[in-house]
Scaffold this motif. Sequence first.
Motif, PDB file in Angstrom:
ATOM      1  N   GLU A  43       7.831   4.983  21.656  1.00 52.95           N
ATOM      2  CA  GLU A  43       7.289   6.270  21.197  1.00 52.95           C
ATOM      3  C   GLU A  43       6.179   6.095  20.166  1.00 52.95           C
ATOM      4  O   GLU A  43       5.148   6.755  20.227  1.00 52.95           O
ATOM      5  N   ALA A  44       6.364   5.187  19.239  1.00 49.68           N
ATOM      6  CA  ALA A  44       5.353   4.945  18.213  1.00 49.68           C
ATOM      7  C   ALA A  44       4.074   4.365  18.814  1.00 49.68           C
ATOM      8  O   ALA A  44       2.999   4.438  18.216  1.00 49.68           O
ATOM      9  N   ASN A  45       4.210   3.809  20.008  1.00 50.67           N
ATOM     10  CA  ASN A  45       3.094   3.146  20.684  1.00 50.67           C
ATOM     11  C   ASN A  45       2.350   4.050  21.652  1.00 50.67           C
ATOM     12  O   ASN A  45       1.541   3.570  22.428  1.00 50.67           O
ATOM     13  N   GLY A  46       2.676   5.330  21.642  1.00 54.43           N
ATOM     14  CA  GLY A  46       1.993   6.245  22.548  1.00 54.43           C
ATOM     15  C   GLY A  46       2.855   6.816  23.646  1.00 54.43           C
ATOM     16  O   GLY A  46       2.398   7.630  24.440  1.00 54.43           O
ATOM     17  N   GLY A  47       4.103   6.368  23.703  1.00 52.21           N
ATOM     18  CA  GLY A  47       5.051   6.953  24.626  1.00 52.21           C
ATOM     19  C   GLY A  47       4.757   6.702  26.094  1.00 52.21           C
ATOM     20  O   GLY A  47       4.080   5.736  26.471  1.00 52.21           O
ATOM     21  N   ALA A  48       5.281   7.593  26.933  1.00 55.19           N
ATOM     22  CA  ALA A  48       5.173   7.437  28.382  1.00 55.19           C
ATOM     23  C   ALA A  48       3.717   7.449  28.848  1.00 55.19           C
ATOM     24  O   ALA A  48       3.355   6.754  29.802  1.00 55.19           O
ATOM     25  N   LYS A  49       2.874   8.216  28.174  1.00 54.55           N
ATOM     26  CA  LYS A  49       1.458   8.257  28.559  1.00 54.55           C
ATOM     27  C   LYS A  49       0.807   6.895  28.394  1.00 54.55           C
ATOM     28  O   LYS A  49       0.018   6.449  29.232  1.00 54.55           O
ATOM     29  N   ALA A  50       1.122   6.227  27.289  1.00 55.13           N
ATOM     30  CA  ALA A  50       0.572   4.894  27.043  1.00 55.13           C
ATOM     31  C   ALA A  50       1.087   3.885  28.063  1.00 55.13           C
ATOM     32  O   ALA A  50       0.327   3.054  28.578  1.00 55.13           O
ATOM     33  N   LEU A  51       2.386   3.961  28.367  1.00 56.59           N
ATOM     34  CA  LEU A  51       2.972   3.019  29.316  1.00 56.59           C
ATOM     35  C   LEU A  51       2.391   3.228  30.717  1.00 56.59           C
ATOM     36  O   LEU A  51       2.118   2.266  31.441  1.00 56.59           O
TER      37      LEU A  51
END
Length: 213
Positions: A139-147
């Motif tokens: 989540e801190a890394n941008g969440g599902a959009k980032a993944l």
Amino acid sequence: MTPAEASAKSLEICRKAPVIPVLVIDDLAHARPLAEALVKGGLPVLEVTLRTPIALEAIREMAQVEGGIVGAGTLLTPADVKAAKEAGALFGVSPGATDILLDACEAADLPLLPGAATASEAMSLLERGYTVQKFFPAEANGGAKALKAIGAPIPQVTFCPTGGVSLKNAPDYLGLANTACVGGSWVAPKDMMIAGDWDGIVALAQEAAQLPR
């Protein structure tokens, strides 16, 4: 164990259920009933984080529960790997990855879910042969959009996102093509463990086990 073999085993483990409980155990008396409750609820794969003094003893206890697949989380050093293996851990999880840690896991034949937070880290692990990785902190890394964005140019890697994942946002991750499962702590609340509400934890596990993917 080669990175390819480790990844194959990790993928097999990740496919067992949509959620891997991430467990912080402070009281050894909670270990066995917690494992029994989670397995009964349909979550057989259990990650015990090495964040408490009794974590290794908890792994030993939980490894005896029928149907359970117990691993050690927060592996940081070769000493952690050795201790986890001796305690009966069947797999390992790390927040990141270093060559020394990867070497230790490969030498110990301990399948590792190595952590990656960026495309470069995912590429470095892929270059070594790790096609199954942990996306952390999710989540801190941008969440599902980032993944999802990372998955577009690097579709060869399958992830288990962990960190800030909850019942509410888990479906966002599980709906992605590059997600095998998620890791989450919400299925084992500390207050329920202290209260001995194992039936309540069974219910939370059942709810998590039914998440679509």
